[in-house]
Write a protein that holds these residues in place. Structure first.
Motif, short mmCIF file in Angstrom:
data_model
loop_
_atom_site.label_atom_id
_atom_site.label_comp_id
_atom_site.label_asym_id
_atom_site.label_seq_id
_atom_site.Cartn_x
_atom_site.Cartn_y
_atom_site.Cartn_z
N GLN A 1 3.09 -0.81 11.39
CA GLN A 1 3.10 -0.42 12.80
C GLN A 1 3.11 1.09 12.95
OE1 GLN A 1 6.59 -2.53 14.14
NE2 GLN A 1 5.45 -4.37 14.67
N GLU A 2 3.87 1.78 12.10
CA GLU A 2 3.95 3.25 12.19
C GLU A 2 2.62 3.89 11.85
OE1 GLU A 2 7.38 6.13 10.93
OE2 GLU A 2 6.12 5.81 9.16
N LEU A 3 1.92 3.34 10.85
CA LEU A 3 0.67 3.95 10.38
C LEU A 3 -0.58 3.31 11.02
CD1 LEU A 3 1.56 4.34 6.59
CD2 LEU A 3 1.74 6.03 8.42
N ASN A 4 -0.32 2.33 11.91
CA ASN A 4 -1.43 1.69 12.64
C ASN A 4 -2.42 1.01 11.69
OD1 ASN A 4 -2.67 0.92 15.06
ND2 ASN A 4 -4.06 2.68 15.03
N VAL A 5 -1.89 0.28 10.72
CA VAL A 5 -2.71 -0.53 9.82
C VAL A 5 -2.06 -1.91 9.73
CG1 VAL A 5 -3.52 1.45 8.47
CG2 VAL A 5 -1.44 0.26 7.76
N SER A 6 -2.62 -2.79 8.95
CA SER A 6 -2.06 -4.13 8.80
C SER A 6 -1.00 -4.15 7.70
CB SER A 6 -3.16 -5.13 8.46
OG SER A 6 -3.66 -4.88 7.15
N PRO A 7 -0.04 -5.10 7.78
CA PRO A 7 0.93 -5.23 6.69
C PRO A 7 0.25 -5.47 5.35
CG PRO A 7 1.68 -6.44 8.62
CD PRO A 7 0.28 -6.00 8.91
N ALA A 8 -0.88 -6.20 5.35
CA ALA A 8 -1.61 -6.44 4.10
C ALA A 8 -2.10 -5.13 3.51
CB ALA A 8 -2.77 -7.39 4.36
N ALA A 9 -2.50 -4.20 4.38
CA ALA A 9 -2.97 -2.90 3.89
C ALA A 9 -1.83 -2.13 3.22
CB ALA A 9 -3.56 -2.09 5.04
N ILE A 10 -0.64 -2.17 3.83
CA ILE A 10 0.51 -1.50 3.22
C ILE A 10 0.83 -2.13 1.87
CG2 ILE A 10 2.98 -1.05 3.44
CD1 ILE A 10 1.32 0.68 5.26
N SER A 11 0.81 -3.45 1.82
CA SER A 11 1.09 -4.16 0.57
C SER A 11 0.08 -3.76 -0.51
CB SER A 11 1.04 -5.67 0.79
OG SER A 11 1.27 -6.37 -0.41
N HIS A 12 -1.18 -3.67 -0.10
CA HIS A 12 -2.23 -3.27 -1.06
C HIS A 12 -2.02 -1.83 -1.54
CE1 HIS A 12 -6.15 -2.98 -2.96
NE2 HIS A 12 -6.36 -1.86 -2.29
N GLN A 13 -1.64 -0.94 -0.62
CA GLN A 13 -1.41 0.45 -0.99
C GLN A 13 -0.26 0.57 -1.98
OE1 GLN A 13 -0.84 2.63 2.65
NE2 GLN A 13 -2.86 2.06 3.46
N VAL A 14 0.81 -0.18 -1.72
CA VAL A 14 1.98 -0.13 -2.61
C VAL A 14 1.62 -0.68 -3.99
CG1 VAL A 14 4.29 -1.06 -3.02
CG2 VAL A 14 3.68 -0.17 -0.76
N LYS A 15 0.88 -1.80 -4.00
CA LYS A 15 0.48 -2.38 -5.29
C LYS A 15 -0.42 -1.43 -6.08
CE LYS A 15 0.82 -7.28 -4.01
NZ LYS A 15 0.07 -8.53 -3.74
N SER A 16 -1.30 -0.74 -5.38
CA SER A 16 -2.18 0.21 -6.08
C SER A 16 -1.39 1.38 -6.64
CB SER A 16 -3.29 0.69 -5.14
OG SER A 16 -2.76 1.52 -4.11
N LEU A 17 -0.35 1.81 -5.90
CA LEU A 17 0.49 2.90 -6.38
C LEU A 17 1.31 2.44 -7.58
CD1 LEU A 17 1.49 5.80 -6.01
CD2 LEU A 17 3.19 4.94 -4.38
N GLU A 18 1.81 1.21 -7.53
CA GLU A 18 2.56 0.67 -8.66
C GLU A 18 1.67 0.59 -9.91
OE1 GLU A 18 5.94 -2.19 -6.58
OE2 GLU A 18 3.90 -2.98 -6.83
N ALA A 19 0.42 0.18 -9.71
CA ALA A 19 -0.52 0.13 -10.84
C ALA A 19 -0.80 1.53 -11.37
CB ALA A 19 -1.81 -0.56 -10.41
N PHE A 20 -0.92 2.49 -10.48
CA PHE A 20 -1.18 3.88 -10.87
C PHE A 20 -0.03 4.44 -11.70
CE2 PHE A 20 -0.75 8.44 -9.91
CZ PHE A 20 -1.99 8.92 -10.29
N LEU A 21 1.21 4.10 -11.30
CA LEU A 21 2.39 4.64 -11.97
C LEU A 21 2.84 3.78 -13.15
CD1 LEU A 21 4.47 5.64 -8.81
CD2 LEU A 21 3.24 7.19 -10.34
#
Length: 297
Positions: A27-47
């Motif tokens: 809601q804060e970033l004006n995207v879907s919860p699925a998008a946030i989940s995907h971003q977090v998963k990609s960051l976890e994979a990166f790290l």
């Protein structure tokens, strides 16, 4: 140098970590919860580490996520600050300050006109509540003014005012005649496990414990109401020297046995580390310090 930094994922992680929810971050970033989940998963994979512990009910930061979040929050605040520096000076800037209703009405607001005159382009908005706002999760609050017994190591702190508690009354107040009950105005004051702030503690120190046997108590839930009762002549009030300062300056209240004091907290300005460097936060904090120092010199 920064080509490989996953900036979008880092912003999504910071929002989710601060708000404690993928949905709230979306809601804060004006995207879907699925998008946030995907971003977090990609960051976890990166790290190569897990940043959140997930369950069917909620998400919470892992130990690695707890370590990463303060760095990301400060970094994004610095970016925001850098952008604000380039904003046209004629554009009004806002500052959200959190504090208690009592401190706002009894100390801050009577003095705030001076800040408005010095910084007419800064719009100060007060958020008042007796509940402590989690500044690490609520980015809408720029700074808070709190009475602290123990500093929070996660926050930047600037000491402002030392507090003690004494008894105050209306000018001309006279003790009751022998055998008559004394009127004591009572209000719950903030205290710590090692510091008692109430009438029995003050009476013990003042050697007036006999008052408590026949006292007529006038009880209030709000500090400002208790002070108004004392101004109206309804009895003695045990009050914070900080919150009573304006009434004393106006001659509405005077100290009774001012040598008898109870230790209080320390009022401090606190914010998320990094925000103290922002132009509006620094201006307001410096004004608070000058104002407080001028009064207690």
């Amino acid at each position: 140098m920064f080509a490989k930094l996953p900036l979008t994922a880092l912003r999504g992680f910071e929002s989710a970590a601060r708000l404690g929810s993928f949905k709230a971050a979306a809601q804060e970033l004006n995207v879907s919860p699925a998008a946030i989940s995907h971003q977090v998963k990609s960051l976890e994979a990166f790290l190569g580490v897990r940043l959140f512990e997930r369950s069917s009910q909620n998400v919470r930061l892992s130990a690695d996520g707890e370590r990463l979040h303060p760095y990301m929050h400060r970094a994004l605040l610095d970016i925001q600050h850098g952008l604000q520096v380039l904003a046209p000076p004629c554009v009004a800037q806002s500052l959200v300050v959190s504090t208690t209703p009592a401190f706002a009405s009894l100390w801050l607001i009577p003095r705030l006109g001076d800040f408005h005159r010095l910084y007419p382009d800064i719009d100060v908005r007060l958020h008042t509540s007796n509940d402590v706002v989690d500044l690490l999760r609520d980015a809408s609050i720029d700074l808070a003014i709190r009475a602290l017994f123990t500093p929070d190591p996660q926050l930047f702190e600037q000491p402002l005012l030392d507090e003690y508690f004494g008894v105050y009354c209306r000018p001309g107040w006279q003790p009751p005649t022998a055998g008559s009950p004394i009127e004591l105005i009572d209000v719950p004051w903030l205290s710590s496990a090692s510091v008692a702030v109430h009438w029995p503690a003050w009476c013990a120190k003042a050697e007036t414990l006999g008052w408590l046997d026949s006292a007529r108590f006038r009880r209030y839930d709000e500090e400002q109401h208790a002070l108004q009762a004392a101004i109206a002549g309804h009895g003695l009030v045990l009050a914070s020297n900080v919150l009573v300062a304006e009434a004393v300056a106006r001659g509405e209240l005077v100290g009774y046995r001012p040598e008898v004091r109870l230790v209080g907290a320390r009022y401090s300005v606190v914010c998320v580390p990094g925000r103290e460097r922002q132009v509006v936060v620094r201006a307001f904090t410096e004004w608070l310090l000058v104002t407080a120092t001028g009064e207690w010199e």
